[in-house]
Enzyme design. Structure first.
Site, PDB file in Angstrom:
ATOM      1  N   ARG A 259       0.226   2.227  -4.747  1.00  0.00           N
ATOM      2  CA  ARG A 259      -0.270   2.411  -3.363  1.00  0.00           C
ATOM      3  C   ARG A 259      -0.291   3.890  -2.953  1.00  0.00           C
ATOM      4  NH1 ARG A 259       2.100  -2.025   0.587  1.00  0.00           N
ATOM      5  NH2 ARG A 259       0.191  -1.530   1.729  1.00  0.00           N
TER       6      ARG A 259
ATOM      7  N   ASP B 152      -3.439 -10.863   0.781  1.00  0.00           N
ATOM      8  CA  ASP B 152      -2.212 -11.213   1.518  1.00  0.00           C
ATOM      9  C   ASP B 152      -1.982 -12.713   1.583  1.00  0.00           C
ATOM     10  OD1 ASP B 152      -2.405  -8.514   3.997  1.00  0.00           O
ATOM     11  OD2 ASP B 152      -1.917  -8.565   1.866  1.00  0.00           O
TER      12      ASP B 152
ATOM     13  N   ARG C 195       9.555  -8.664   8.385  1.00  0.00           N
ATOM     14  CA  ARG C 195       8.685  -7.494   8.612  1.00  0.00           C
ATOM     15  C   ARG C 195       7.355  -7.918   9.208  1.00  0.00           C
ATOM     16  NH1 ARG C 195       8.041  -3.572   3.707  1.00  0.00           N
ATOM     17  NH2 ARG C 195       6.701  -2.737   5.325  1.00  0.00           N
TER      18      ARG C 195
ATOM     19  N   LYS D 220      -0.057  -8.283  12.871  1.00  0.00           N
ATOM     20  CA  LYS D 220       0.757  -7.103  12.527  1.00  0.00           C
ATOM     21  C   LYS D 220      -0.142  -5.965  12.040  1.00  0.00           C
ATOM     22  CE  LYS D 220       2.522  -6.877   8.267  1.00  0.00           C
ATOM     23  NZ  LYS D 220       2.183  -5.710   7.453  1.00  0.00           N
ATOM     24  N   ASN D 221      -1.145  -6.305  11.214  1.00  0.00           N
ATOM     25  CA  ASN D 221      -1.972  -5.257  10.616  1.00  0.00           C
ATOM     26  C   ASN D 221      -3.064  -4.732  11.533  1.00  0.00           C
ATOM     27  OD1 ASN D 221      -0.371  -5.356   8.413  1.00  0.00           O
ATOM     28  ND2 ASN D 221      -1.770  -6.553   7.151  1.00  0.00           N
TER      29      ASN D 221
ATOM     30  N   CYS E   5       6.333   1.060  -4.122  1.00  0.00           N
ATOM     31  CA  CYS E   5       6.259  -0.192  -3.352  1.00  0.00           C
ATOM     32  C   CYS E   5       6.293  -1.329  -4.371  1.00  0.00           C
ATOM     33  CB  CYS E   5       4.955  -0.218  -2.554  1.00  0.00           C
ATOM     34  SG  CYS E   5       4.674  -1.788  -1.736  1.00  0.00           S
TER      35      CYS E   5
HETATM   36  C1  EPZ Z   1      -3.579  -2.904   4.031  1.00  0.00           C
HETATM   37  O1  EPZ Z   1      -2.798  -2.071   3.206  1.00  0.00           O
HETATM   38  C2  EPZ Z   1      -2.630  -3.944   4.585  1.00  0.00           C
HETATM   39  N1  EPZ Z   1      -1.598  -3.280   5.384  1.00  0.00           N
HETATM   40  C3  EPZ Z   1      -1.998  -4.727   3.439  1.00  0.00           C
HETATM   41  O2  EPZ Z   1      -1.174  -5.731   4.001  1.00  0.00           O
HETATM   42  C4  EPZ Z   1      -3.117  -5.394   2.637  1.00  0.00           C
HETATM   43  O3  EPZ Z   1      -2.553  -6.073   1.532  1.00  0.00           O
HETATM   44  C5  EPZ Z   1      -4.097  -4.322   2.140  1.00  0.00           C
HETATM   45  O4  EPZ Z   1      -4.601  -3.566   3.260  1.00  0.00           O
HETATM   46  C6  EPZ Z   1      -5.285  -4.932   1.408  1.00  0.00           C
HETATM   47  O5  EPZ Z   1      -5.952  -5.823   2.250  1.00  0.00           O
HETATM   48  C7  EPZ Z   1      -1.911  -2.848   6.624  1.00  0.00           C
HETATM   49  O6  EPZ Z   1      -3.027  -3.004   7.098  1.00  0.00           O
HETATM   50  C8  EPZ Z   1      -0.815  -2.175   7.407  1.00  0.00           C
HETATM   51  P1  EPZ Z   1      -5.553  -0.510   0.873  1.00  0.00           P
HETATM   52  P2  EPZ Z   1      -3.419  -0.674   2.663  1.00  0.00           P
HETATM   53  O7  EPZ Z   1      -5.514   0.954   1.201  1.00  0.00           O
HETATM   54  O8  EPZ Z   1      -4.372  -0.136   3.638  1.00  0.00           O
HETATM   55  C9  EPZ Z   1      -5.551   1.557  -3.384  1.00  0.00           C
HETATM   56  C10 EPZ Z   1       0.758  -7.018   4.215  1.00  0.00           C
HETATM   57  O9  EPZ Z   1       1.279  -7.829   3.430  1.00  0.00           O
HETATM   58  N2  EPZ Z   1      -5.529   2.835  -2.636  1.00  0.00           N
HETATM   59  O10 EPZ Z   1      -6.693  -1.323   1.362  1.00  0.00           O
HETATM   60  O11 EPZ Z   1      -2.261   0.164   2.237  1.00  0.00           O
HETATM   61  C11 EPZ Z   1      -4.269   0.757  -3.173  1.00  0.00           C
HETATM   62  O12 EPZ Z   1      -3.260   1.169  -4.074  1.00  0.00           O
HETATM   63  C12 EPZ Z   1       0.235  -5.707   3.692  1.00  0.00           C
HETATM   64  O13 EPZ Z   1       0.611  -7.212   5.456  1.00  0.00           O
HETATM   65  C13 EPZ Z   1      -5.636   4.028  -3.364  1.00  0.00           C
HETATM   66  O14 EPZ Z   1      -5.732   4.024  -4.582  1.00  0.00           O
HETATM   67  O15 EPZ Z   1      -4.200  -1.171   1.376  1.00  0.00           O
HETATM   68  C14 EPZ Z   1      -4.723  -0.654  -3.424  1.00  0.00           C
HETATM   69  O16 EPZ Z   1      -4.698  -0.903  -4.814  1.00  0.00           O
HETATM   70  C15 EPZ Z   1       0.537  -5.515   2.229  1.00  0.00           C
HETATM   71  N3  EPZ Z   1      -5.609   5.200  -2.667  1.00  0.00           N
HETATM   72  C16 EPZ Z   1      -6.169  -0.658  -2.910  1.00  0.00           C
HETATM   73  O17 EPZ Z   1      -6.569   0.725  -2.836  1.00  0.00           O
HETATM   74  C17 EPZ Z   1      -5.513   5.254  -1.294  1.00  0.00           C
HETATM   75  O18 EPZ Z   1      -5.505   6.360  -0.725  1.00  0.00           O
HETATM   76  C18 EPZ Z   1      -6.336  -1.272  -1.517  1.00  0.00           C
HETATM   77  O19 EPZ Z   1      -5.370  -0.653  -0.708  1.00  0.00           O
HETATM   78  C19 EPZ Z   1      -5.405   4.029  -0.589  1.00  0.00           C
HETATM   79  C20 EPZ Z   1      -5.430   2.847  -1.276  1.00  0.00           C
END
Ligand code: EPZ
Length: 428
Positions: free
Chosen positions: A121, A307, A399, A22-23, A116
């Site tokens: 996020r 995850d 989802r 999915k990701n 969320c």
């Molecule tokens: C991706 O989310 C995945 N989703 C998530 O999977 C996964 O948990 C996550 O990466 C971490 O591996 C997809 O790929 C569609 P991040 P993403 O940006 O990209 C902070 C699932 O269950 N952050 O790597 O949104 C954020 O809040 C989902 O399949 C900022 O502060 O995660 C988090 O604490 C859930 N500012 C950390 O970084 C930003 O602009 C990592 O988030 C972006 C992120």
């Protein structure tokens, strides 16, 4: 709202096939916006989030044709480069269209993602990165209005913290920028590498995907391509954990073992027998031997995946001793804990750490899913528990998992999906 009725105490035995990731599907679908030629994507899992992304691309003006797990996206013209609130509120990954729309059309209007369950996020790193590439972004009435008149220009972007979709969004934007872009402190997830492989097939010039530094030399145009996405390592890991939790003997086929090295190491530490029986197949076996308690700390890839944290915690409720589960990626990813406690688990939360004491027999109960991976954790708990567990709000699990109850029932589980609206229930 649909519910699952799960009868516990039955070992998972046999072979289960993994679907496409999915990701990976989400960013590669967004990448199709970067060209006016058709992009053919294979192995796309028909799960709810993918349907949402396809609707979003169509809203922007792309033609989307779905044939089983093959999706063709033809973004010949993009008259509406926007992601409306009613779409974004159901799927935060909508922010993945921000970079491609800016790069392709010079503008984008994307709803800010709301709250969320698992954390704030924010997408500030996406915004900062696009500004480094010459875009101007303003927030107005809950929307991000991005403008990039002319062409984005290459730049040096160093992420304050590692972000998966931030890396993907900016890598896509940079493919059409003028000059070179360097992404520092980039995410190394396999899904980032998969996206880069598609972009390179489309004519992009990218080096270093999978490392912390990615270099992109912009080109003026990208062309169509055909690409099969990678298998879903989180789905595969969920099934491996479920097999261990039910003391079963399960082969998980169609996966990439090297994407799961952190989980495999932890399962073995816990005393679970895991072996690679083919280049794309992992088998968990070993029956009823006692589990050892194991500590995990979630980290960016190649560390232990956040995850898989909830699922592994469910397993640790059956391990002898104390397991410390530390969640370093999201600030609120313990929503499954209280539900597991309702089933009899002994878990205490202290800040970013959940302390699990076991083994504790779980008993079936009525529980509620709160987010995608917490749902998977509660399915695993239900498979282990004495008696019947009712899991409500299974739309969360739909989802990200394709027909999970059908796949699990085919290897010995007893799960019935009961539609919340009708008395009808279908034997999965
Ligand atoms: C991706 O989310 C995945 N989703 C998530 O999977 C996964 O948990 C996550 O990466 C971490 O591996 C997809 O790929 C569609 P991040 P993403 O940006 O990209 C902070 C699932 O269950 N952050 O790597 O949104 C954020 O809040 C989902 O399949 C900022 O502060 O995660 C988090 O604490 C859930 N500012 C950390 O970084 C930003 O602009 C990592 O988030 C972006 C992120």
């Amino acid at each position: 709202m649909d519910k699952f009725l799960i009868e516990g105490g039955r070992p998972l035995e046999g072979l289960i096939e993994v679907s496409g990731a999915k990701n990976s599907a989400l960013p590669v679908l967004a990448a199709a916006l970067l060209t006016d030629e058709p992009v053919v994507l294979e192995g796309i899992p028909p799960v709810r989030d993918i349907g949402t992304m396809q609707s979003l691309l169509a809203h922007c003006g792309a033609r989307v044709a779905v044939d089983g797990t093959t999706v063709t996206v033809h973004a010949g013209d993009l008259p509406r480069p926007e992601a409306p609130y009613d779409v974004v509120k159901t799927m935060r990954a909508s922010s993945l269209v921000l970079g491609p729309l800016c790069a392709r059309t010079g503008r984008a209007r994307v709803s800010m993602p709301g709250g969320c369950a698992i954390g704030a996020r924010p997408i500030n790193l996406h915004v900062n990165g696009l500004e480094q590439l010459g875009a101007t972004l303003e927030q107005d009435h809950g929307y991000l209005e991005a403008r990039a008149p002319g062409r984005l220009r290459g730049g040096l972007i160093h992420f304050d913290r590692i972000t998966v979709t931030g890396t993907e969004d900016l890598m896509m934007a940079a493919t059409l920028a003028e000059g070179e872009t360097v992404l520092g402190n980039a995410a190394r997830e396999p899904e980032v590498v998969d996206l880069a492989e598609l972009l390179i097939k489309m004519g992009a010039r990218i080096e270093g995907a999978g490392s912390s530094t990615i270099r992109i030399e912009g080109v003026t145009k990208l062309h169509g391509a055909r690409h099969r996405i990678i298998p879903d390592r989180i789905e595969a890991g969920t099934f491996l954990i479920a097999a261990a939790a039910t003391r079963g003997d399960l082969a998980v086929a169609g996966c990439v073992p090297e994407h799961l090295t952190a989980l495999i190491a932890k399962l073995r530490q816990a005393g679970v027998a895991v072996e690679e029986t083919a280049p794309d197949t992992l088998r968990v076996f070993g029956g009823a031997r006692e589990l050892n308690s194991v500590d995990i700390k979630t980290e960016e890839h190649p560390g232990f995946a956040t995850d898989l944290q909830a699922q592994f915690m469910a397993l640790m409720t059956q391990a002898r001793g104390i397991s410390f589960v530390t969640e370093n990626i999201f600030e609120n990813r313990f929503m499954h804990v209280q539900e597991l406690v309702r089933m009899g688990a002994n878990i205490r939360i202290e800040g970013r750490q959940a302390i699990v004491a076991g083994p504790r027999r779980l008993s079936g109960a009525e529980v509620i899913a709160s987010d995608l991976r917490a749902s998977a954790s509660l399915v695993i708990a239900g498979l282990m528990a004495d008696g019947e567990t009712t899991l409500d709000r299974v739309y969360h699990i739909d989802r990200g998992y394709e027909k999970i109850e059908q796949k699990l029932c085919a290897v010995g589980a007893r799960i019935r999906r009961v539609s919340g609206t009708l008395a009808r229930s279908s034997e999965a």
